[in-house]
Enzyme design. Sequence first.
Site, PDB file in Angstrom:
ATOM      1  N   LEU A  80       1.127  -1.206   0.057  1.00  0.00           N
ATOM      2  CA  LEU A  80       0.048  -0.058   0.082  1.00  0.00           C
ATOM      3  C   LEU A  80       0.988   1.246   0.062  1.00  0.00           C
ATOM      4  O   LEU A  80       0.442   2.434  -0.753  1.00  0.00           O
ATOM      5  CB  LEU A  80      -0.961   0.079   1.100  1.00  0.00           C
ATOM      6  CG  LEU A  80      -2.214   0.816   1.049  1.00  0.00           C
ATOM      7  CD1 LEU A  80      -2.831   0.529  -0.034  1.00  0.00           C
ATOM      8  CD2 LEU A  80      -3.106   0.662   2.436  1.00  0.00           C
ATOM      9  N   CYS A  81       2.059   1.240   0.728  1.00  0.00           N
ATOM     10  CA  CYS A  81       2.756   2.384   0.738  1.00  0.00           C
ATOM     11  C   CYS A  81       3.432   2.688  -0.454  1.00  0.00           C
ATOM     12  O   CYS A  81       3.592   4.138  -1.067  1.00  0.00           O
ATOM     13  CB  CYS A  81       4.134   2.164   1.983  1.00  0.00           C
ATOM     14  SG  CYS A  81       5.347   1.208   1.510  1.00  0.00           S
ATOM     15  N   THR A  82       3.625   1.924  -1.438  1.00  0.00           N
ATOM     16  CA  THR A  82       4.184   1.963  -2.690  1.00  0.00           C
ATOM     17  C   THR A  82       3.075   2.692  -3.546  1.00  0.00           C
ATOM     18  O   THR A  82       3.235   3.694  -4.294  1.00  0.00           O
ATOM     19  CB  THR A  82       4.685   0.718  -3.564  1.00  0.00           C
ATOM     20  OG1 THR A  82       5.663   0.031  -2.614  1.00  0.00           O
ATOM     21  CG2 THR A  82       4.992   0.889  -4.828  1.00  0.00           C
TER      22      THR A  82
END
Lengths: 547, 433
Positions: free
Chosen positions: B206-208
């Site tokens: 998700l952070c990507t």
Amino acid sequence: MTEIVMDQTPPLLQGPSEKERKYDRQLRLWAASGQAALESANILLVNSGAGTVGVETLKNLILPGIGRFVIHDNALVDEADLGVNFFLDDGCYGKPRAQCLASLLGELNPEVEGDWSPKTKNDSLGSLLKKSPLFTAIMYTYPINHVELESLEQYSKEHKTPLIAIHSTGFYSYFTVRPPGTFPIVDTHPDETATTDLRLLNPWPELVEFAKNMTKDIDGLDNFEHGHLPYVVILLHYLDQWKATHNGAYPSNYKEKTEFRQLVRDAARTDNPEGGEENFDEAAAAVLKTVAPFSLPSGLKEVFEYEHKDPIQERSMFWIIADAVKVFYTKHGSLPLPGNVPDMKAQSKVYVQLQNIYKTKARKDAAEVLQTAQAIAGAGREVDPAEVDLFCKNAAFVKLINVEDGGDATPLGSKERLQQVLRAEMANDQVAEMTLQPMSLFPIYLALRGLAYCGNASADKTQIVEAVKSLLSDDLSSEEYGDLKEKMDNVAEDLARAEYGELHNISALTGGMVAQEMIKIITKQYIPIDNTCVFDGIKSRTQVFRV
Amino acid sequence: MSSAEVLPGSESKRWKYLDNVRTRPGAFVDPDGFDGSTVVENMDKIKILGAGGLGCEILKNLALSGFKDISVIDMDTIDISNLNRQFLFRHADVGKFKAEVAAKFVERRVKGVKITPYNCKIQDFDEEFYQQFQIVVCGLDSIEARRWINATLVNMANYENPDSMKPLIDGGTEGFKGQARVILPTMGSCIECQLDMHAPRAAVPLCTLASIPRQPEHCIEWAHVIAWDKEKPFPQLDKDDPEHITWLYQKALERAKEFNISGVTYSSTQGVVKNIIPAIAATNSVIAAACCNEALKIASSCAPFLGTPGEGEPNYMMYSGNDSIYTYTFKHEQKEDCPVCGMTARVLKVNPKWTLEELIESFATLPEAQLKKPSVRAEGKTLYMQLPPSLEEQTRPNLEKTLEELGLTAGTEIAVTDPAFVGVVFNFSLRFA
């Protein structure tokens, strides 16, 4: 100068075309360039016997959109055809088989042009070959008669046309692909696991500077920066460190590489919620593959060492470019940089910068190769920069197919070659028996060849085996022949029950494989077989031989 | 003259090539145990079921293999992108039901074959329906559907009633690769045993997506998952609607521009959102034919087939055609702890400090489970039930409790069920890591 970086595609006014939508699933495999090659292809099928396997092959070529096909078939449709061939129906009974096949196959794709022969008593295969537009590839099925086979071989030699032989009987089949001479493939589509050339042991100034700038105070970086260092930069930094403590040498053996890998692992910060850093995990995982000294890939080596028989002016552009790459390699000790960078954890801005550093170098190398290639080609020939780009990107994975081994090696297609392969396969079988590996399928290939040699549907197992003996000539010792007979016994018996007839499933399966190979030859993408594939429908196995 | 006698086959000369082989024992079958005279009659009566994306190939092959009573299940309607390989469909058929159109076509082309179409999901039928068939051939396009039919057939199999044991022949393709396998329910490795052959694709973190995109796919997935959710341009995402895909494409393009990423195209947008798998007629031909070849051998006993029970007998063929041609034909061993066909509970390593919710979420990505909506019971007690809503509400408080707090210890056996696999209980024996 060629542009490797793709510009942003402007927003579409309308979506993909209908043709693009229809072919979407295959365009993802061979792209527009492959599709264009298919659509320019003109394919001839010389059909005979139960007449199904060639038709199933054609189906798989018409659906993806070859330009044109022609079927030459002397048979009239009979009852038995309707029980094995899907592209004939009750209305075809008694009509020229070629005509009905062309019609029902033609329905599969309105964009494909189809034709058939012979239309009159005077039409022969010879006349068809004379009056037709040049064929891109020709396939024929057994039991083709030898007069027709000769005209095909003649045509193939004259026009340098790939020739494909197919034989499907009962539970067995084989097909042989004979391209015209040595056949190079640049766009081999290597698997994702294939190593990307990151040039870590031989970085160029821009890359070195970039990495140095990011890591000059690596221990002083805050956790965010440290945790977002691209693994390429991490490895370059620690490789430098290693060099400094190892007399300027890089990790060279497995022991040193694992030591180096541990060094990288240990450098990860653990005082964070995750207990580690993903980018350092990535770096450690990449060590064994990327910290490896350069060695010339065997496929490219074969290209560089290839002995040409024709003068340079007559060679295809592939060879001109290959020569230029060879010059590059000789000068720099490395290949032109392919330029792609795998995904890795990093800040977007930093990753894009890194990508651009690789792309710029790749462009520079390609430009140098282009210049050299143009000089080699001379004033009369234009070198396409896009072709140079493709080669440079794929240099490490290029492959040659159908190379005639020089010197003492037996010529492809000869009796001596058959014997040579047979002996090698029998030797393998001895090992296979002990190690519980599968046995060779070569006896199946020989049995089918033997059946074709007998040429009649009522050939029994003894006749088939005798025919194989004739094919191999008398150079086999009686012990070798005894061994062979033992292995062929069951196969020949099973084959005999089919009475030279085709089973639809075996022909459909074979038709799938043949079409796939023809697509590779036509599009010049992916690696074709070299040169014969045998299918065993009892064991559900294939094996490839070079005969 | 041929050394094998021609035994009475079908009257028609039409089936000459087929009958020459299927009514004779050949070299690999014991002639004493083989009665060629009954093969045709027997095969005429066999009900065979074909389903899925390989359907066109399977129907054609079965019809020309001597099967007379074929049923086909497919819930899909015909799309233009099918026409490059699903050869029973024409441009004018776009929008119609696949099963219906395919059945009609093959019935007209191959006389004497009856094909019954069902325009619905395989899950719409129960065990009683499947009881009528002797062989099931599948060319489905999802692992869930395969697991479902496998579980259904294994549950039905009762060794005291040989008719209840229905061979399942399964084929799948992806680009130039594919596999064909034969499952004899309870007698060998099943689809569930073989789940490890299909690792679920790792999702992009998700952070990507949210803050550090680097690839065009990251931008597309961001548009698909984050932007769509936020802006809701249409009430429900329809992945087949070009307007929806265009919206996602434009959004992905904007994002890519923001981060200086090149390579977002309409085609790649569609590919990521729909998880498109490349497909060509050639590979489908190979795999479908391999499956139907086994069906013919099983039905006629005229040659050894894949999946024959026994030591070292192969049941699985892998095919690869991108680099030369390779097949790997081997025996996949049955797993003792297979939740569907095995006897023992599967070992599951867990952290006692995990909450029940964390355990439940882990089942989705666990390769040997891959369950999206699991319900859990432990030694008679219900820990959490997804359905019915009243029970869900009642058991919801357990989600926050840790496994320790719930009284689970090393060696506890938990029973997991999932609505996607009715009748299957996944038994796990806990080990604390």
